[in-house]
Design an enzyme around this catalytic site. Structure first.
Site, PDB file in Angstrom:
ATOM      1  N   CYS A  19       0.816  -1.216   0.000  1.00 23.97           N
ATOM      2  CA  CYS A  19       0.000   0.000   0.000  1.00 23.97           C
ATOM      3  C   CYS A  19       0.845   1.259   0.000  1.00 23.97           C
ATOM      4  CB  CYS A  19      -0.879   0.040   1.240  1.00 23.97           C
ATOM      5  SG  CYS A  19      -2.015  -1.332   1.348  1.00 23.97           S
ATOM      6  N   GLY A  45       0.240   0.248  -4.998  1.00 26.09           N
ATOM      7  CA  GLY A  45      -1.034  -0.440  -4.903  1.00 26.09           C
ATOM      8  C   GLY A  45      -1.935   0.015  -6.019  1.00 26.09           C
ATOM      9  N   ASN A 120      -0.253   1.093   5.693  1.00 28.72           N
ATOM     10  CA  ASN A 120       0.656   0.342   4.828  1.00 28.72           C
ATOM     11  C   ASN A 120       1.433  -0.619   5.716  1.00 28.72           C
ATOM     12  OD1 ASN A 120       3.815   1.142   3.196  1.00 28.72           O
ATOM     13  ND2 ASN A 120       2.488  -0.601   2.883  1.00 28.72           N
ATOM     14  N   GLY A 121       1.294  -1.895   5.434  1.00 29.34           N
ATOM     15  CA  GLY A 121       2.013  -2.884   6.239  1.00 29.34           C
ATOM     16  C   GLY A 121       1.147  -4.095   6.473  1.00 29.34           C
ATOM     17  N   TYR A 260      13.187  -3.285  -5.139  1.00 27.99           N
ATOM     18  CA  TYR A 260      12.083  -3.382  -6.090  1.00 27.99           C
ATOM     19  C   TYR A 260      10.941  -2.406  -5.846  1.00 27.99           C
ATOM     20  CZ  TYR A 260       7.850  -5.245  -8.280  1.00 27.99           C
ATOM     21  OH  TYR A 260       6.687  -5.374  -8.991  1.00 27.99           O
TER      22      TYR A 260
END
Ligand code: AMP
Length: 485
Positions: A19, A45, A120-121, A260
């Site tokens: 996210c 995302g 996010n996580g 990445y």
């Protein structure tokens, strides 16, 4: 019911997500800026996006499946998101249904007022906590682990919203960067190990919180600093207050963000991502020399490290593979069959540059091996006399439980075979991965400190810094029963 995902088996009901988050406080065009910020964070995302704004009294929300540009480009929608504060969220779910009830930011009405959160996580003790909360009478509306934080805040006995958030977060384990918003404050939180990124910026007199600096650049905001691991910032009319309520821990930022995930033009945790990737390519070239004619990246993720590789090896860098940009990332294709097709849809060999050449292909990672297998075959079919594969990460042997989508371990090629076996599998003349120390050198360390690693590298090392309570404890609840909207 948990939907099947290309990187997952059908019985994998983990709640992990990739996210991007964005928050703005104190700007008359808060929602419009949040939409721009989310657009810059689209790579984090692509499945759904949402914005919640607040005008000091009411919250306004628009959440939708699909891309930011498709959902937030209408003046009408932005116009309805009133107020000088807003938070936004991009979601790529790796589990949990792709339905609107799982689109963030999540909003709830409490005794103290409204609160909305974007996360996010991934929490690693979500199942156990969820079970306890359900037994206490909490009614869950979604399958997101973020909703657990909402319920923990609701049942907390503390009086202020910040104390309730602290109380809730002291009970969760996992990786999280959060943006949250009340009627009068914007709150940012990074987990005690700082696994996922979160930065602070300023724009005019407004404050910005976001996953990466590329989201500051798009609106012309200045980067101020990273939020520290374990730090909570509370931004209100009184200014910015910083709280560090958690026991101090060794920082373990996710090294895969550099390899990445993050955008190459972002400064992540103080380092330019593109620069780190070029350094990885240089280290890789030093470690795995091979006689060849050209260095070709697997676009786009292999490009920066291939530039570094070619530079170090003194070989020409050529775009020997061209990517069709109108196809989404391979990994968002819904079925095995389409994913396999996906690689052909996405890449084509630039034949004139390949024919008769000894080619070094550079990519950032091998996950299932599908991409490498297809690309090697494609480059051979285009007439390459030799194909040498170089990978700018160590072998991915372990799943991530902290917010990067990876398949179950048994689907990871590197967990099933050694490097020689993998070379055979992808039909490369040679295959080499950067070593762990090479990777650490590229991010500016002398080497990996095995006694106390400087980063989270669990996907390569299997050394998980945050307890995997759900995975180890077997406290998985019965599957959630609401199937669709
Ligand atoms: P695979 O074909 O399964 O080996 O996947 C390798 C490709 O997926 C590489 O080209 C990577 O750029 C890309 N990749 C690596 N990690 C991820 C991830 N977490 N999500 C999506 N794509 C990824």
């Amino acid at each position: 019911m948990i939907t099947t995902h290309p990187f997952q088996t059908s019985d994998d009901d983990h709640f992990h997500e990739e996210c991007g988050v964005f928050g703005v406080f104190g700007h008359k065009d808060a929602a419009a800026h949040a939409a721009l910020g989310l657009h810059a964070l689209q790579h984090r995302g692509q499945e759904a996006a949402g914005i919640v704004s607040c005008d000091g009294v009411h919250f306004h929300t628009h959440r939708s499946l699909g891309l930011v540009g498709d959902n937030f480009s209408s003046e009408d929608i932005i116009g309805r998101l009133k107020g000088s504060m807003a938070i936004g969220h991009n979601r790529y779910s790796t589990a949990g249904e792709t339905v609107l009830r799982n689109v963030q930011p999540i909003f709830a009405e409490f005794g103290f007022g409204g609160l909305t959160i974007g996360h996010n996580g991934n929490l690693t003790n979500a199942f156990g906590l969820r079970k306890q909360l359900v037994e206490r009478g909490c009614i869950f509306q979604s399958t997101m682990d973020t909703e657990i934080i909402i319920h923990l805040i609701a049942v907390s006995l503390y009086s202020t919203v910040v104390d309730r958030i602290i109380d809730a977060l002291k009970q969760v384990k996992g990786a999280y960067s959060l943006v949250a918003m009340t009627e009068n404050s914007l709150i940012g939180v990074r987990d005690p190990m700082g696994v996922r990124p979160l930065v602070l910026g300023r724009f005019d007199n407004a404050y910005i919180l976001c996953s990466e600096t590329c989201a500051l650049d798009i609106i012309g905001a200045d980067y101020i600093r990273d939020i520290d691991p374990g730090e909570i910032v509370v931004i209100s009319e009184e200014g910015l207050r910083s709280i560090k309520p958690f026991t101090r821990q060794q920082k373990r930022f996710c090294i895969f963000e550099y390899i990445y995930f993050a955008r190459p033009d972002s400064q992540v945790d103080g380092r330019n991502v593109y620069d780190v990737r070029k350094h990885i390519g240089k280290e890789l070239a030093k470690e795995s020399k091979v006689e060849a004619d050209i260095v070709v990246p697997v676009p786009d993720s292999g490009v920066p490290s291939a530039i570094g590789f070619a530079d170090e090896a003194g070989l020409p860098f050529e775009l020997g593979i061209i990517r069709n940009h109108y196809v989404g990332r391979t990994f968002i294709e819904p079925t095995d069959q389409i994913r396999n097709l996906g690689v052909r849809l996405k890449h084509n060999a630039n034949k004139g540059y390949i024919e008769g050449k000894r080619v070094i292909l550079v990519d950032d990672s091998i996950v299932r091996g599908t991409t490498s297998e297809k690309i090697v075959a494609m480059v051979r079919a285009a007439g390459a006399s030799e194909v040498h594969m170089r990978i700018s990460s160590p072998p991915t042997r372990n799943s991530c439980f902290y917010g990067i989508d990876t398949p179950e371990q048994e689907h990871l090629l590197a967990s099933r075979m050694d490097v020689a076996g993998m070379a055979d599998h992808i039909s490369a003349d040679s295959l080499a991965f950067i070593t762990m120390d090479g990777l650490y050198r590229a991010v500016g360390e002398a080497a990996r400190n095995d006694a106390s690693p400087q980063y989270c590298d669990a996907c390569f090392s299997g050394d998980y810094p945050i307890e995997l309570t759900d995975q180890n404890g077997g406290s998985r609840p019965a599957q959630l029963s609401l199937l669709t909207e």
